[in-house]
Scaffold this motif. Structure first.
Motif, PDB file in Angstrom:
ATOM      1  N   ALA A 132       0.836  -1.202   0.000  1.00  0.00           N
ATOM      2  CA  ALA A 132       0.000   0.000   0.000  1.00  0.00           C
ATOM      3  C   ALA A 132       0.873   1.255   0.000  1.00  0.00           C
ATOM      4  O   ALA A 132       0.596   2.224  -0.720  1.00  0.00           O
ATOM      5  N   ARG A 133       1.945   1.235   0.787  1.00  0.00           N
ATOM      6  CA  ARG A 133       2.838   2.394   0.817  1.00  0.00           C
ATOM      7  C   ARG A 133       3.559   2.572  -0.511  1.00  0.00           C
ATOM      8  O   ARG A 133       3.754   3.703  -0.970  1.00  0.00           O
ATOM      9  N   ALA A 134       3.920   1.456  -1.145  1.00  0.00           N
ATOM     10  CA  ALA A 134       4.571   1.548  -2.450  1.00  0.00           C
ATOM     11  C   ALA A 134       3.633   2.147  -3.495  1.00  0.00           C
ATOM     12  O   ALA A 134       4.045   2.935  -4.349  1.00  0.00           O
ATOM     13  N   VAL A 135       2.356   1.778  -3.434  1.00  0.00           N
ATOM     14  CA  VAL A 135       1.372   2.363  -4.340  1.00  0.00           C
ATOM     15  C   VAL A 135       1.315   3.875  -4.131  1.00  0.00           C
ATOM     16  O   VAL A 135       1.277   4.661  -5.088  1.00  0.00           O
ATOM     17  N   MET A 136       1.333   4.290  -2.874  1.00  0.00           N
ATOM     18  CA  MET A 136       1.268   5.706  -2.540  1.00  0.00           C
ATOM     19  C   MET A 136       2.502   6.465  -3.034  1.00  0.00           C
ATOM     20  O   MET A 136       2.378   7.568  -3.580  1.00  0.00           O
ATOM     21  N   GLU A 137       3.673   5.883  -2.851  1.00  0.00           N
ATOM     22  CA  GLU A 137       4.913   6.609  -3.100  1.00  0.00           C
ATOM     23  C   GLU A 137       5.527   6.363  -4.485  1.00  0.00           C
ATOM     24  O   GLU A 137       6.345   7.170  -4.944  1.00  0.00           O
ATOM     25  N   HIS A 138       5.152   5.270  -5.141  1.00  0.00           N
ATOM     26  CA  HIS A 138       5.839   4.919  -6.388  1.00  0.00           C
ATOM     27  C   HIS A 138       4.900   4.631  -7.553  1.00  0.00           C
ATOM     28  O   HIS A 138       5.304   3.989  -8.522  1.00  0.00           O
ATOM     29  N   SER A 139       3.671   5.085  -7.441  1.00  0.00           N
ATOM     30  CA  SER A 139       2.748   4.948  -8.572  1.00  0.00           C
ATOM     31  C   SER A 139       1.888   6.209  -8.644  1.00  0.00           C
ATOM     32  O   SER A 139       1.782   6.945  -7.655  1.00  0.00           O
ATOM     33  N   PRO A 140       1.251   6.435  -9.786  1.00  0.00           N
ATOM     34  CA  PRO A 140       0.351   7.594  -9.887  1.00  0.00           C
ATOM     35  C   PRO A 140      -1.041   7.298  -9.350  1.00  0.00           C
ATOM     36  O   PRO A 140      -1.928   8.136  -9.437  1.00  0.00           O
ATOM     37  N   HIS A 141      -1.215   6.099  -8.756  1.00  0.00           N
ATOM     38  CA  HIS A 141      -2.544   5.644  -8.352  1.00  0.00           C
ATOM     39  C   HIS A 141      -2.716   5.633  -6.833  1.00  0.00           C
ATOM     40  O   HIS A 141      -1.758   5.827  -6.082  1.00  0.00           O
ATOM     41  N   VAL A 142      -3.938   5.373  -6.406  1.00  0.00           N
ATOM     42  CA  VAL A 142      -4.243   5.210  -4.987  1.00  0.00           C
ATOM     43  C   VAL A 142      -4.596   3.765  -4.666  1.00  0.00           C
ATOM     44  O   VAL A 142      -4.233   3.250  -3.612  1.00  0.00           O
ATOM     45  N   PHE A 143      -5.295   3.071  -5.566  1.00  0.00           N
ATOM     46  CA  PHE A 143      -5.895   1.779  -5.228  1.00  0.00           C
ATOM     47  C   PHE A 143      -5.603   0.762  -6.336  1.00  0.00           C
ATOM     48  O   PHE A 143      -5.982   0.964  -7.488  1.00  0.00           O
ATOM     49  N   LEU A 144      -4.940  -0.345  -5.970  1.00  0.00           N
ATOM     50  CA  LEU A 144      -4.703  -1.452  -6.888  1.00  0.00           C
ATOM     51  C   LEU A 144      -5.311  -2.723  -6.309  1.00  0.00           C
ATOM     52  O   LEU A 144      -5.357  -2.892  -5.082  1.00  0.00           O
ATOM     53  N   VAL A 145      -5.745  -3.650  -7.184  1.00  0.00           N
ATOM     54  CA  VAL A 145      -6.395  -4.866  -6.701  1.00  0.00           C
ATOM     55  C   VAL A 145      -5.848  -6.108  -7.392  1.00  0.00           C
ATOM     56  O   VAL A 145      -5.314  -6.052  -8.497  1.00  0.00           O
ATOM     57  N   GLY A 146      -6.008  -7.245  -6.698  1.00  0.00           N
ATOM     58  CA  GLY A 146      -5.779  -8.557  -7.259  1.00  0.00           C
ATOM     59  C   GLY A 146      -4.394  -8.796  -7.829  1.00  0.00           C
ATOM     60  O   GLY A 146      -3.372  -8.346  -7.298  1.00  0.00           O
ATOM     61  N   ASP A 147      -4.373  -9.526  -8.950  1.00  0.00           N
ATOM     62  CA  ASP A 147      -3.106  -9.902  -9.572  1.00  0.00           C
ATOM     63  C   ASP A 147      -2.277  -8.677  -9.965  1.00  0.00           C
ATOM     64  O   ASP A 147      -1.046  -8.708  -9.910  1.00  0.00           O
ATOM     65  N   GLY A 148      -2.959  -7.620 -10.367  1.00  0.00           N
ATOM     66  CA  GLY A 148      -2.243  -6.401 -10.740  1.00  0.00           C
ATOM     67  C   GLY A 148      -1.482  -5.814  -9.567  1.00  0.00           C
ATOM     68  O   GLY A 148      -0.350  -5.337  -9.721  1.00  0.00           O
ATOM     69  N   ALA A 149      -2.095  -5.860  -8.392  1.00  0.00           N
ATOM     70  CA  ALA A 149      -1.428  -5.342  -7.195  1.00  0.00           C
ATOM     71  C   ALA A 149      -0.205  -6.184  -6.863  1.00  0.00           C
ATOM     72  O   ALA A 149       0.870  -5.654  -6.525  1.00  0.00           O
ATOM     73  N   ASP A 150      -0.340  -7.510  -6.943  1.00  0.00           N
ATOM     74  CA  ASP A 150       0.806  -8.385  -6.683  1.00  0.00           C
ATOM     75  C   ASP A 150       1.902  -8.175  -7.716  1.00  0.00           C
ATOM     76  O   ASP A 150       3.096  -8.201  -7.388  1.00  0.00           O
ATOM     77  N   ALA A 151       1.509  -7.978  -8.981  1.00  0.00           N
ATOM     78  CA  ALA A 151       2.501  -7.733 -10.030  1.00  0.00           C
ATOM     79  C   ALA A 151       3.262  -6.437  -9.765  1.00  0.00           C
ATOM     80  O   ALA A 151       4.489  -6.367  -9.951  1.00  0.00           O
ATOM     81  N   PHE A 152       2.558  -5.408  -9.323  1.00  0.00           N
ATOM     82  CA  PHE A 152       3.224  -4.149  -8.980  1.00  0.00           C
ATOM     83  C   PHE A 152       4.184  -4.353  -7.814  1.00  0.00           C
ATOM     84  O   PHE A 152       5.307  -3.827  -7.817  1.00  0.00           O
ATOM     85  N   ALA A 153       3.748  -5.143  -6.819  1.00  0.00           N
ATOM     86  CA  ALA A 153       4.616  -5.427  -5.675  1.00  0.00           C
ATOM     87  C   ALA A 153       5.906  -6.093  -6.130  1.00  0.00           C
ATOM     88  O   ALA A 153       7.008  -5.730  -5.685  1.00  0.00           O
ATOM     89  N   LYS A 154       5.780  -7.065  -7.025  1.00  0.00           N
ATOM     90  CA  LYS A 154       6.962  -7.766  -7.540  1.00  0.00           C
ATOM     91  C   LYS A 154       7.876  -6.808  -8.279  1.00  0.00           C
ATOM     92  O   LYS A 154       9.111  -6.863  -8.149  1.00  0.00           O
TER      93      LYS A 154
END
Length: 349
Positions: free
Chosen positions: A133-155
């Motif tokens: 969640a913190r990575a989404v906040m600090e390293h993406s232009p988005h606020v909310f990611l879900v499912g496989d896409g969120a895991d892919a972003f984490a990787k």
């Protein structure tokens, strides 16, 4: 003359002392480990001891960051990562199971200084959803990611990935089986790679209902506040249900202009009432004290809707609060110059 100077010095000392008292602590942290049906008669002495020790340890983990001048965000992430690795809590490794036999994890975090926020839902492979969640906040232009896409972003960000069986605990699996049997729904196959039933710590986990959450709010020495929440959702949830924990404004909210809040309970009600944001709005626009604002929403509005759960909250001036309308909520608070307070039941401090 000397007498007059002594008198002036005494008055100044009192004034300075009073100002320091009014200024509140330099840093503070409040933690919750979920609210629900948590009564003394239902917890064994071993469970009571385990939860109190866990809450103390988690709170101290966050406080250690704050003592060193770390940010509220750093303290929150550190504390919640501890809870996501502890099978006592419905987050990360202690997450409940959805009806299809998967552990689906949700989390969110918000920075009170900038109003930046990040959230994820239905994560199945990222070890620490709060870090995602913190990575989404600090390293993406988005606020909310879900499912496989969120895991892919984490990787892609180098966050630790694990096999879904990492989150399996026998006690939560048995809770799923019981719930599905009661609903006369099919029981999914046992997840591949699931460990055996000899998990001593997981066996201490108390089933506080069908849901639970963990959360932290913190104030750092720079005067900034933040909030974070993480959960495994509700036992036997279906159709990709997502509760309030990753919803900014419902389960998590933070603004230096008001307060920071993390919620736990039946998420559908918290979403409908935008609980976290409403509490902050009462502080910001009505000038209510933090405890009064939390009680207004939880004890009155939430209760009137027959919703159940609770919140923890903190303000930039060091006010700390918690409020819940259930029989218990795992909770703790600690501030600079103040003792650690840990509670579970309604009649705890």
């Amino acid at each position: 003359m000397r007498g007059l100077l002594a008198l002036v010095a005494a008055v100044v000392a009192v004034a300075v002392s009073s100002t320091m008292a009014e200024a509140g602590p330099k840093w503070a942290i409040v933690v919750h480990g979920g609210a629900g049906v948590i009564e003394r008669k239902d917890l064994t002495p071993e469970q009571d001891k385990a939860y109190r020790a866990a809450m103390a340890r988690v709170t101290e983990a966050g406080a250690a960051v704050l003592r060193k001048g770390g940010s509220a965000l750093d303290a929150i992430e550190a504390a919640i990562r501890f809870m996501e690795d502890d099978p006592l809590f419905n987050a990360g490794r202690g997450a409940v199971f959805a009806a299809d036999g998967r552990n689906e994890l949700d989390s969110s975090i918000m920075d009170g200084r900038t109003l930046a926020a990040g959230a994820v839902a239905d994560v199945t492979r990222t070890r620490h959803p709060i870090s995602l969640a913190r990575a989404v906040m600090e390293h993406s232009p988005h606020v909310f990611l879900v499912g496989d896409g969120a895991d892919a972003f984490a990787k892609s960000r180098g966050l630790e990935q694990v096999d879904p069986s990492f989150f399996f605990t026998e006690r939560r699996w048995r809770s799923l089986v019981r719930e599905l049997e009661e609903q006369q729904l099919p029981i999914p196959p046992r997840p591949p790679g699931a460990p055996g039933a000899s998990e001593a710590r997981a066996a201490l986990a108390h089933d506080e209902g069908k849901h639970g959450t963990v959360g932290v709010v913190a104030l750092d020495e720079h005067g900034d506040i933040a909030a974070g929440t993480s959960t495994g959702g509700t036992t036997a949830k279906r159709w990709g249900r997502v509760g309030d924990s990753p919803v900014i404004g419902a389960g998590t909210y933070a603004s230096n202009a008001a307060c920071a809040v993390s919620a736990t309970g039946t998420g559908e009600y918290f979403i409908r009432l935008t609980v976290a944001r409403t509490i902050c709005a009462l502080v910001q626009y009505k000038g209510m004290g933090l405890q009064a604002a939390a009680d207004e929403v939880i004890q009155k509005e939430l209760t009137a809707m027959q919703g159940d759960g609770g919140v923890i909250a903190i303000a930039p001036d060091g006010q700390m609060a918690w409020s819940f309308n259930t029989s218990g909520m795992y909770r703790a608070r600690l501030a600079d110059g103040q003792p650690l307070v840990v509670g579970i039941y309604k009649d705890d401090p």
